[in-house]
Scaffold this active site. Structure first.
Site, mmCIF file in Angstrom:
data_model
loop_
_atom_site.group_PDB
_atom_site.id
_atom_site.type_symbol
_atom_site.label_atom_id
_atom_site.label_comp_id
_atom_site.label_asym_id
_atom_site.label_seq_id
_atom_site.Cartn_x
_atom_site.Cartn_y
_atom_site.Cartn_z
ATOM 1 N NE ARG A 57 -4.007 -1.883 -0.004
ATOM 2 C CZ ARG A 57 -4.838 -2.077 -1.021
ATOM 3 N NH1 ARG A 57 -4.613 -1.474 -2.179
ATOM 4 N NH2 ARG A 57 -5.878 -2.869 -0.870
ATOM 5 C CB ALA A 106 -10.931 -5.560 0.109
ATOM 6 C CD GLU A 153 -12.370 -6.781 -6.106
ATOM 7 O OE1 GLU A 153 -11.191 -7.174 -5.960
ATOM 8 O OE2 GLU A 153 -12.706 -5.983 -6.995
ATOM 9 C CD GLU A 159 -7.956 -8.496 -3.790
ATOM 10 O OE1 GLU A 159 -8.033 -8.813 -2.590
ATOM 11 O OE2 GLU A 159 -7.706 -7.333 -4.178
ATOM 12 C CD GLU A 204 -6.303 -7.985 -8.095
ATOM 13 O OE1 GLU A 204 -6.385 -8.977 -8.847
ATOM 14 O OE2 GLU A 204 -7.280 -7.303 -7.749
#
Length: 206
Positions: free
Chosen positions: A65, A77, A94, A98, A143
């Site tokens: 992040r 998410a 999602e 993911e 991802e």
């Protein structure tokens, strides 16, 4: 009882309209008779999933992040793709993208207002059970970088209280999930009303 002030917006100015968020300044009528400016970040809204397998383990991802400059432990998410998308449909998408999972049983755990002092972002967190594997369709470089791990629910909650998990929807979702799994709380239905689902940014995107 005295009626509450309605905080009417008297003017609004867009400063930025981007791909993921917009930033505007509202001038708002205050109870004392004057006005005040409020900076508001508009958001699409998002979903997150506490996916629990038959062994009682929860699926977490370790993802970079940039705003915090490090990898965080999070729930699967993502953003709601458009204003008309049902949140549980977005959550199912999602979860597949993911971590390559689907679920036969879905419940609503909590709705998390990320920081309501300046943004309308609200994340709906689901509890997903009766898991099965599906093909994972990686959607981008971020991802592709994420790592997938499973932890016992008690270990995941310990990570919350130790400060290892700081993502707001993960913190709230994991604690809520343990309450449900241990029979101390009842979840809502997967299609429960989503009162605070953001709509303004989605309307801009048309």
């Amino acid at each position: 009882m005295t009626s509450r002030h309605d905080f009417r917006t008297v003017s609004s100015e867009d400063l930025h309209v981007g791909r993921v968020v917009a930033l505007r300044i509202d001038e708002v009528e205050m109870p004392g008779g004057g006005t005040a400016k409020r900076e508001i970040v508009e958001h699409m809204g998002a979903v997150a999933v506490v996916a629990v397998d038959d062994a009682g383990e929860v699926v977490l991802i370790h993802q970079y992040r940039h705003a915090l400059g490090r990898h965080l432990w999070e729930l699967p998410a993502g953003l709601l793709d458009h204003d008309g998308e049902e949140p549980v449909v977005g959550a199912r998408r999602e979860l597949a993208e993911e971590v390559g999972l689907d679920a036969a049983r879905w419940d609503t755990l909590v709705d998390v207002a990320a920081s309501p002092g300046f943004t309308d972002e609200v994340v709906r967190v689901f509890l997903a059970r009766d898991l099965s594997e599906v093909d994972r369709d990686v959607q981008g470089e971020e991802e592709a970088d994420l790592e997938i791990h499973r932890f016992g629910i008690d270990e995941a909650v310990r990570m919350v209280f130790s400060g290892e998990i700081v993502n707001a929807s993960a913190v709230a979702g994991l604690i809520a999930a343990r309450e449900v799994l241990e029979g101390r709380a009842e979840p809502r239905q997967s299609d429960a009303p989503f009162r605070d689902k953001p709509t303004r940014f989605a309307a801009r995107k048309g």
